[in-house]
Design an enzyme around this catalytic site. Structure first.
Site, PDB file in Angstrom:
ATOM      1  N   LYS A 237      -5.392   7.563  -3.738  1.00 49.71           N
ATOM      2  CA  LYS A 237      -5.286   6.672  -5.003  1.00 49.71           C
ATOM      3  C   LYS A 237      -6.366   7.279  -5.948  1.00 49.71           C
ATOM      4  O   LYS A 237      -6.181   6.901  -7.129  1.00 49.71           O
ATOM      5  CB  LYS A 237      -6.046   5.267  -4.208  1.00 49.71           C
ATOM      6  CG  LYS A 237      -5.257   4.711  -3.306  1.00 49.71           C
ATOM      7  CD  LYS A 237      -3.896   4.037  -3.830  1.00 49.71           C
ATOM      8  CE  LYS A 237      -4.114   2.838  -4.761  1.00 49.71           C
ATOM      9  NZ  LYS A 237      -2.789   2.372  -5.522  1.00 49.71           N
TER      10      LYS A 237
ATOM     11  N   THR B 236      -7.882   0.712  -5.912  1.00 47.81           N
ATOM     12  CA  THR B 236      -8.709   0.076  -5.115  1.00 47.81           C
ATOM     13  C   THR B 236     -10.290   0.363  -5.138  1.00 47.81           C
ATOM     14  O   THR B 236     -10.619   1.638  -5.694  1.00 47.81           O
ATOM     15  CB  THR B 236      -8.102   0.501  -3.773  1.00 47.81           C
ATOM     16  OG1 THR B 236      -9.564   0.311  -2.703  1.00 47.81           O
ATOM     17  CG2 THR B 236      -7.919   1.994  -3.616  1.00 47.81           C
ATOM     18  N   ASP B 237     -11.221  -0.236  -4.812  1.00 47.53           N
ATOM     19  CA  ASP B 237     -12.621   0.147  -4.532  1.00 47.53           C
ATOM     20  C   ASP B 237     -12.622   1.136  -3.652  1.00 47.53           C
ATOM     21  O   ASP B 237     -14.080   1.948  -3.882  1.00 47.53           O
ATOM     22  CB  ASP B 237     -13.684  -1.113  -4.275  1.00 47.53           C
ATOM     23  CG  ASP B 237     -13.169  -1.614  -2.810  1.00 47.53           C
ATOM     24  OD1 ASP B 237     -12.277  -1.081  -2.357  1.00 47.53           O
ATOM     25  OD2 ASP B 237     -14.204  -2.582  -2.347  1.00 47.53           O
ATOM     26  N   GLU B 238     -11.829   1.528  -2.871  1.00 45.77           N
ATOM     27  CA  GLU B 238     -12.123   2.584  -2.005  1.00 45.77           C
ATOM     28  C   GLU B 238     -12.221   3.956  -2.528  1.00 45.77           C
ATOM     29  O   GLU B 238     -12.657   4.944  -1.997  1.00 45.77           O
ATOM     30  CB  GLU B 238     -11.018   2.597  -0.735  1.00 45.77           C
ATOM     31  CG  GLU B 238     -10.851   1.312  -0.181  1.00 45.77           C
ATOM     32  CD  GLU B 238     -10.138   1.368   1.007  1.00 45.77           C
ATOM     33  OE1 GLU B 238      -9.994   2.249   1.831  1.00 45.77           O
ATOM     34  OE2 GLU B 238      -9.739   0.149   1.384  1.00 45.77           O
TER      35      GLU B 238
ATOM     36  N   TYR C 157      -5.910   8.155   2.271  1.00 46.42           N
ATOM     37  CA  TYR C 157      -5.716   7.197   1.496  1.00 46.42           C
ATOM     38  C   TYR C 157      -6.542   7.074   0.356  1.00 46.42           C
ATOM     39  O   TYR C 157      -5.748   6.844  -0.843  1.00 46.42           O
ATOM     40  CB  TYR C 157      -5.711   5.785   2.168  1.00 46.42           C
ATOM     41  CG  TYR C 157      -5.561   4.571   1.287  1.00 46.42           C
ATOM     42  CD1 TYR C 157      -4.524   3.900   0.531  1.00 46.42           C
ATOM     43  CD2 TYR C 157      -6.738   3.552   1.177  1.00 46.42           C
ATOM     44  CE1 TYR C 157      -4.237   3.006  -0.243  1.00 46.42           C
ATOM     45  CE2 TYR C 157      -6.757   2.513   0.283  1.00 46.42           C
ATOM     46  CZ  TYR C 157      -5.608   2.316  -0.302  1.00 46.42           C
ATOM     47  OH  TYR C 157      -5.268   1.199  -1.253  1.00 46.42           O
TER      48      TYR C 157
HETATM   49  P1  NAD Z   1       1.529  -3.019   1.084  1.00 44.36           P
HETATM   50  O1  NAD Z   1       1.383  -1.948   1.849  1.00 44.36           O
HETATM   51  O2  NAD Z   1       1.530  -4.454   1.448  1.00 44.36           O
HETATM   52  O3  NAD Z   1       2.921  -2.882   0.012  1.00 44.36           O
HETATM   53  C1  NAD Z   1       3.197  -1.517  -0.486  1.00 44.36           C
HETATM   54  C2  NAD Z   1       4.579  -1.805  -1.008  1.00 44.36           C
HETATM   55  O4  NAD Z   1       5.110  -0.681  -1.483  1.00 44.36           O
HETATM   56  C3  NAD Z   1       5.520  -1.951   0.258  1.00 44.36           C
HETATM   57  O5  NAD Z   1       6.649  -3.182  -0.156  1.00 44.36           O
HETATM   58  C4  NAD Z   1       6.300  -0.719   0.264  1.00 44.36           C
HETATM   59  O6  NAD Z   1       7.721  -1.078   0.781  1.00 44.36           O
HETATM   60  C5  NAD Z   1       6.310  -0.146  -1.237  1.00 44.36           C
HETATM   61  N1  NAD Z   1       6.614   1.241  -1.555  1.00 44.36           N
HETATM   62  C6  NAD Z   1       5.953   2.234  -0.608  1.00 44.36           C
HETATM   63  N2  NAD Z   1       6.055   3.274  -0.890  1.00 44.36           N
HETATM   64  C7  NAD Z   1       7.192   3.035  -2.056  1.00 44.36           C
HETATM   65  C8  NAD Z   1       7.928   4.134  -2.915  1.00 44.36           C
HETATM   66  N3  NAD Z   1       7.843   5.389  -2.850  1.00 44.36           N
HETATM   67  N4  NAD Z   1       8.698   3.513  -3.856  1.00 44.36           N
HETATM   68  C9  NAD Z   1       8.668   2.149  -3.994  1.00 44.36           C
HETATM   69  N5  NAD Z   1       8.032   1.288  -3.054  1.00 44.36           N
HETATM   70  C10 NAD Z   1       7.200   1.668  -2.322  1.00 44.36           C
HETATM   71  O7  NAD Z   1       0.384  -2.981  -0.064  1.00 44.36           O
HETATM   72  P2  NAD Z   1      -0.609  -4.189  -0.839  1.00 44.36           P
HETATM   73  O8  NAD Z   1      -1.778  -4.307   0.027  1.00 44.36           O
HETATM   74  O9  NAD Z   1       0.480  -4.965  -1.259  1.00 44.36           O
HETATM   75  O10 NAD Z   1      -1.406  -3.041  -2.014  1.00 44.36           O
HETATM   76  C11 NAD Z   1      -0.509  -3.122  -3.072  1.00 44.36           C
HETATM   77  C12 NAD Z   1      -1.236  -2.213  -3.909  1.00 44.36           C
HETATM   78  O11 NAD Z   1      -2.876  -2.608  -4.227  1.00 44.36           O
HETATM   79  C13 NAD Z   1      -1.696  -0.426  -3.682  1.00 44.36           C
HETATM   80  O12 NAD Z   1      -1.563   0.202  -4.680  1.00 44.36           O
HETATM   81  C14 NAD Z   1      -2.944  -0.670  -2.869  1.00 44.36           C
HETATM   82  O13 NAD Z   1      -3.666   0.579  -3.074  1.00 44.36           O
HETATM   83  C15 NAD Z   1      -3.792  -1.681  -3.823  1.00 44.36           C
HETATM   84  N6  NAD Z   1      -4.932  -2.379  -3.040  1.00 44.36           N
HETATM   85  C16 NAD Z   1      -4.720  -3.268  -2.045  1.00 44.36           C
HETATM   86  C17 NAD Z   1      -5.913  -3.726  -1.420  1.00 44.36           C
HETATM   87  C18 NAD Z   1      -5.571  -4.618  -0.361  1.00 44.36           C
HETATM   88  O14 NAD Z   1      -6.705  -5.019   0.332  1.00 44.36           O
HETATM   89  N7  NAD Z   1      -4.298  -4.662   0.515  1.00 44.36           N
HETATM   90  C19 NAD Z   1      -6.993  -3.798  -2.230  1.00 44.36           C
HETATM   91  C20 NAD Z   1      -7.185  -2.941  -3.120  1.00 44.36           C
HETATM   92  C21 NAD Z   1      -6.107  -2.256  -3.798  1.00 44.36           C
HETATM   93  P1  TYD Z   2      -8.630  -2.885   6.875  1.00 42.76           P
HETATM   94  O1  TYD Z   2      -7.972  -4.081   6.877  1.00 42.76           O
HETATM   95  O2  TYD Z   2      -7.803  -1.525   7.323  1.00 42.76           O
HETATM   96  O3  TYD Z   2      -8.995  -2.608   5.451  1.00 42.76           O
HETATM   97  P2  TYD Z   2     -10.006  -1.252   4.765  1.00 42.76           P
HETATM   98  O4  TYD Z   2      -9.943  -0.221   5.738  1.00 42.76           O
HETATM   99  O5  TYD Z   2      -8.817  -0.801   3.732  1.00 42.76           O
HETATM  100  O6  TYD Z   2     -11.149  -1.810   4.497  1.00 42.76           O
HETATM  101  O7  TYD Z   2      -9.839  -2.843   7.557  1.00 42.76           O
HETATM  102  C1  TYD Z   2     -10.871  -3.714   7.187  1.00 42.76           C
HETATM  103  C2  TYD Z   2     -12.371  -3.380   8.043  1.00 42.76           C
HETATM  104  O8  TYD Z   2     -11.796  -3.644   9.315  1.00 42.76           O
HETATM  105  C3  TYD Z   2     -12.529  -1.753   8.062  1.00 42.76           C
HETATM  106  O9  TYD Z   2     -13.879  -1.819   7.902  1.00 42.76           O
HETATM  107  C4  TYD Z   2     -11.796  -1.600   9.333  1.00 42.76           C
HETATM  108  C5  TYD Z   2     -12.045  -2.601  10.178  1.00 42.76           C
HETATM  109  N1  TYD Z   2     -10.986  -2.909  11.398  1.00 42.76           N
HETATM  110  C6  TYD Z   2     -11.374  -3.133  12.669  1.00 42.76           C
HETATM  111  O10 TYD Z   2     -12.608  -3.267  13.138  1.00 42.76           O
HETATM  112  N2  TYD Z   2     -10.191  -3.290  13.612  1.00 42.76           N
HETATM  113  C7  TYD Z   2      -8.819  -3.105  13.253  1.00 42.76           C
HETATM  114  O11 TYD Z   2      -8.166  -3.412  14.005  1.00 42.76           O
HETATM  115  C8  TYD Z   2      -8.727  -2.999  11.778  1.00 42.76           C
HETATM  116  C9  TYD Z   2      -7.097  -2.703  11.609  1.00 42.76           C
HETATM  117  C10 TYD Z   2      -9.553  -2.828  10.961  1.00 42.76           C
END
Ligand code: NAD
Ligand code: TYD
Length: 340
Positions: free
Chosen positions: A154, A125-127, A150
């Site tokens: 990562k 992630t970019d985070e 988090y």
């Molecule tokens: P999510 O939370 O929706 O899904 C995570 C999945 O991993 C779930 O199905 C969960 O059951 C499974 N999981 C958790 N712990 C586990 C374990 N110990 N063993 C096996 N499975 C397990 O997450 P997401 O949003 O789909 O993100 C997927 C990946 O992409 C993550 O690595 C996250 O860091 C990365 N990512 C997410 C975003 C975003 O905006 N959502 C952006 C950049 C990167």
């Molecule tokens: P989020 O979807 O949790 O993603 P991330 O923290 O990984 O960027 O949040 C996106 C942005 O929205 C972040 O700046 C936090 C803000 N946010 C709110 O303002 N209210 C909310 O209820 C949530 C969940 C997030």
């Protein structure tokens, strides 16, 4: 190709598996998922009967199970999505994040090394880069400076993955993407939470002044980027993926209210997230020039289609919000101080 996909019952993993099986039906996918609160096997119910898909309920940190899986299936490649992914939960329970995101990744890296995997794509992630000032953007060479449990977990996983590349020549590749949105996203995240609140005429909790900036990318564009990295990326390299679509949260939410034809009085500023990263912006020149990636979905179009998906799939999220999510919501928002 035989692929191990981890965390495939989560948001991005689900979208990746669905698209991959559609585009490359000759491939075989094993999806291992622990089915935490965020994992939903319903997401892939309709592909379960396909002969080139297998679901395994299990933990990526379970070394015995992982070793057994690699021995049985002789995978060509691994795409590691499995993670604890929500910043607010990482503030409540950091240890769960370290176990899955760090030790789980290390368990997979070890098995991949022992079993001679050709590609290991670590979804990051970019985070991990931390929080930006008002100008500039993260490049792959930007030093990691995570600020939440988090993002720290990562970043640790990224360091480990690259360490396995340098030390053991494991063919690791890392993608670092900005905020994703689209179908099947668990309602703890900003956009699905806001859509569902608005559909109930409930206020949207805006953290602090709402001027935090994120770069939003439709999940289908992220998945296409991952496919390109898997297929053509250079080993040992990191690829940023982002949409040149940086917006303050408050603007995103106003656009959402416009799409849903609801008043801005539903925006309610609440106490901020501790350590809240102010700004993310990503420079994706490398994946564009090296691999020919570009985002195809505009934010306006993607947000409107995401809203439609949540409207058309009410039973999907109604089941979620009547379960574990209720306690989470109460804990997270029940006593949060209102600022306006
Ligand atoms: P999510 O939370 O929706 O899904 C995570 C999945 O991993 C779930 O199905 C969960 O059951 C499974 N999981 C958790 N712990 C586990 C374990 N110990 N063993 C096996 N499975 C397990 O997450 P997401 O949003 O789909 O993100 C997927 C990946 O992409 C993550 O690595 C996250 O860091 C990365 N990512 C997410 C975003 C975003 O905006 N959502 C952006 C950049 C990167
Ligand atoms: P989020 O979807 O949790 O993603 P991330 O923290 O990984 O960027 O949040 C996106 C942005 O929205 C972040 O700046 C936090 C803000 N946010 C709110 O303002 N209210 C909310 O209820 C949530 C969940 C997030």
């Amino acid at each position: 190709m035989k692929l191990l996909v981890t965390g495939g019952c989560g948001f991005i993993g689900t979208n990746f598996i669905r698209a991959h099986l559609r585009e490359k039906p000759e491939d075989f996918i094993v999806n291992i998922d622990l089915l935490t609160y965020a994992g939903n096997p319903e997401n892939l119910r309709d592909v379960e009967s396909q002969p080139n898909y297998l679901f395994v309920h299990g933990d990526i940190a379970d070394a015995t199970l992982i070793d057994e899986l690699f021995r049985t299936h002789r995978f060509d490649a691994v795409v590691n999505f499995a993670a604890e992914s929500h910043v607010d939960r990482s503030i409540e329970t950091p240890h769960v994040f370290l176990r899955t995101n760090v030790l789980g990744t290390q368990t997979l890296l070890d098995a991949a090394r022992r079993h001679g995997i050709q590609r290991f794509v670590q979804i990051s992630t970019d985070e991990v880069y931390g929080s930006l000032g008002p100008t500039g953007a993260f490049k792959e060479t930007t030093p990691l400076a995570p600020r939440s449990p988090y993002s720290a977990s990562k970043a640790a996983a990224d360091h480990l993955a690259l360490a396995y590349y340098h030390t053991y020549k494991l063919p690791v590749l890392i993608t670092r993407c900005s905020n994703n949105y689209g179908p099947y996203q668990y309602p703890e995240k900003l956009l699905p939470l806001s859509i569902i609140n608005v559909l109930h005429d409930r206020e949207i909790p805006v953290y602090g002044d709402g001027m935090q900036r994120r770069e939003w990318l439709h999940v289908s564009d992220h998945c296409r980027g991952i496919e390109l990295v898997l297929e053509k990326g250079r080993e040992g390299e990191v690829y940023n993926i982002g949409g040149v679509n940086e917006r303050p949260n408050i603007e995103v939410l106003k656009l959402l209210l416009e799409i849903l034809n609801k008043p801005t009085s539903l925006l309610c500023h609440v106490e901020d997230r501790p350590g809240h990263d102010r700004r993310y912006a990503i420079d994706s020149t490398k994946i564009r020039t090296e691999l020919g990636w570009e985002p195809l979905v505009s934010f306006e179009e993607g947000l409107a289609s995401t809203v439609r998906w949540y409207l058309e799939n009410r039973s999907w999220w109604e089941r979620i919000i009547s379960g574990e999510f209720r306690n989470y919501y109460e804990r997270m928002y029940g006593n949060r101080k209102k600022l306006s």
